[in-house]
Motif scaffolding. Structure first.
Motif, short mmCIF file in Angstrom:
data_model
loop_
_atom_site.label_atom_id
_atom_site.label_comp_id
_atom_site.label_asym_id
_atom_site.label_seq_id
_atom_site.Cartn_x
_atom_site.Cartn_y
_atom_site.Cartn_z
N THR A 31 1.06 -1.26 -0.25
CA THR A 31 -0.18 -0.19 0.20
C THR A 31 1.00 1.29 -0.25
OG1 THR A 31 -0.02 0.11 2.15
CG2 THR A 31 -2.03 -0.63 0.92
N THR A 32 1.91 1.00 0.59
CA THR A 32 2.88 1.82 1.32
C THR A 32 4.62 1.81 0.81
OG1 THR A 32 0.96 3.01 2.82
CG2 THR A 32 3.69 3.64 2.53
N THR A 49 7.14 9.90 1.18
CA THR A 49 5.90 8.41 1.30
C THR A 49 5.32 8.28 0.20
OG1 THR A 49 5.91 8.83 3.81
CG2 THR A 49 4.27 7.63 2.91
N ASN A 51 1.84 6.73 -1.78
CA ASN A 51 0.82 5.90 -1.35
C ASN A 51 0.13 5.45 -3.08
OD1 ASN A 51 0.57 5.70 1.07
ND2 ASN A 51 0.24 7.82 1.36
N GLU A 52 0.07 4.04 -2.93
CA GLU A 52 -0.59 3.86 -4.60
C GLU A 52 -2.09 4.29 -5.24
OE1 GLU A 52 -3.93 1.54 -5.01
OE2 GLU A 52 -3.48 1.99 -7.63
N ASN B 99 -0.25 4.24 8.73
CA ASN B 99 0.72 3.87 7.85
C ASN B 99 2.01 4.88 7.90
OD1 ASN B 99 -0.23 2.02 7.20
ND2 ASN B 99 -0.86 3.17 4.28
#
Lengths: 117, 114
Positions: A31-32, A49, A51-52, B99
């Motif tokens: 995901t990340t 970072t 993210n998709e 996350n």
């Protein structure tokens, strides 16, 4: 399982050119993904970072127009260093976090050494 | 904000002796703590992690680490050092939710002398 690859492992380019580095999760969906850079004898500094399907989040002091990040799928993120300069020479490391699994489980790629001449 | 301190830039140990690489952390919330090892021109290799449960965590290559909440420490240890353990060691932390990326210490270079 949980293998992350980076390509290329090392690259030399001329000042002013652009370089693309790929980070792939080979046997899981991420995901990340995180991009770090490491200067000689120093720690890893988080750059961004990724993210998709959404825009990357950049850390303070990291130029988003210079370090372009694209997370096009759940297994691939790319970092493009645009108009590279010698000061961009560094070791770039990505990590990927599983789509499923325990929080905090990150897997690191082997790194890409960029040398700008 | 999260932070990790590795107070020693370099640790020298004789082969066969026990080794300790120190790490203290600061987080708001419950920490997830990690140790990684890096060999020259290589990426990071995972050694061990603390998520919850037993404070003594055993990891790869005979390494272990003890989570000490009161001292906010997570020191890496090995009972008997090998020359092949010589490398750069990083302690890292993240909060237990979301996350969020790992925050790394500056690293400690371990040199094991034969």
């Amino acid at each position: 399982g949980a293998v992350v690859s980076q390509h290329p492992s090392w690259v030399i380019c001329k000042s002013g050119t652009s370089v693309k580095i790929e980070c792939r999760s080979l046997d899981f969906q991420a995901t990340t993904m995180f991009w770090y850079r490491q200067f000689p004898k120093q720690s890893l500094m988080l750059m961004a970072t990724s993210n998709e399907g959404s825009k990357a989040t950049y850390e303070q002091g990291v130029e988003k127009d210079k370090f372009l990040i694209n997370h096009a799928s759940l297994t691939l993120s790319t970092l493009t260093v645009t108009s590279a300069h010698p000061e961009d020479s560094s070791f770039y490391i990505c990590s990927a976090q599983r789509l499923s699994g325990r929080a905090g489980e990150q897997y690191f790629g082997p790194g890409t050494r960029l040398t700008v001449t | 904000a999260q932070s990790v301190a590795q107070p020693e830039d370099q640790v020298n140990v004789a082969e066969g002796n026990p080794l300790t690489v120190k790490c203290t952390y600061s987080v708001s919330g419950n920490p997830y703590l990690f140790w990684y090892v890096q060999y020259p021109n290589r990426g990071l290799q995972f050694l061990l992690k603390y998520i919850t449960g037993d404070n003594l965590v055993k990891g790869s290559y005979g390494f272990e680490a003890e989570f000490n909440k009161s001292q906010t420490s997570f020191h890496l240890k090995k009972p008997s050092a090998l020359v092949s353990d010589s490398a750069l060691y990083f302690c890292a932390v993240r909060v237990s939710s979301g996350n969020t990326p790992l925050v790394f210490g500056k690293g400690t270079r371990l040199s094991v002398i034969a």
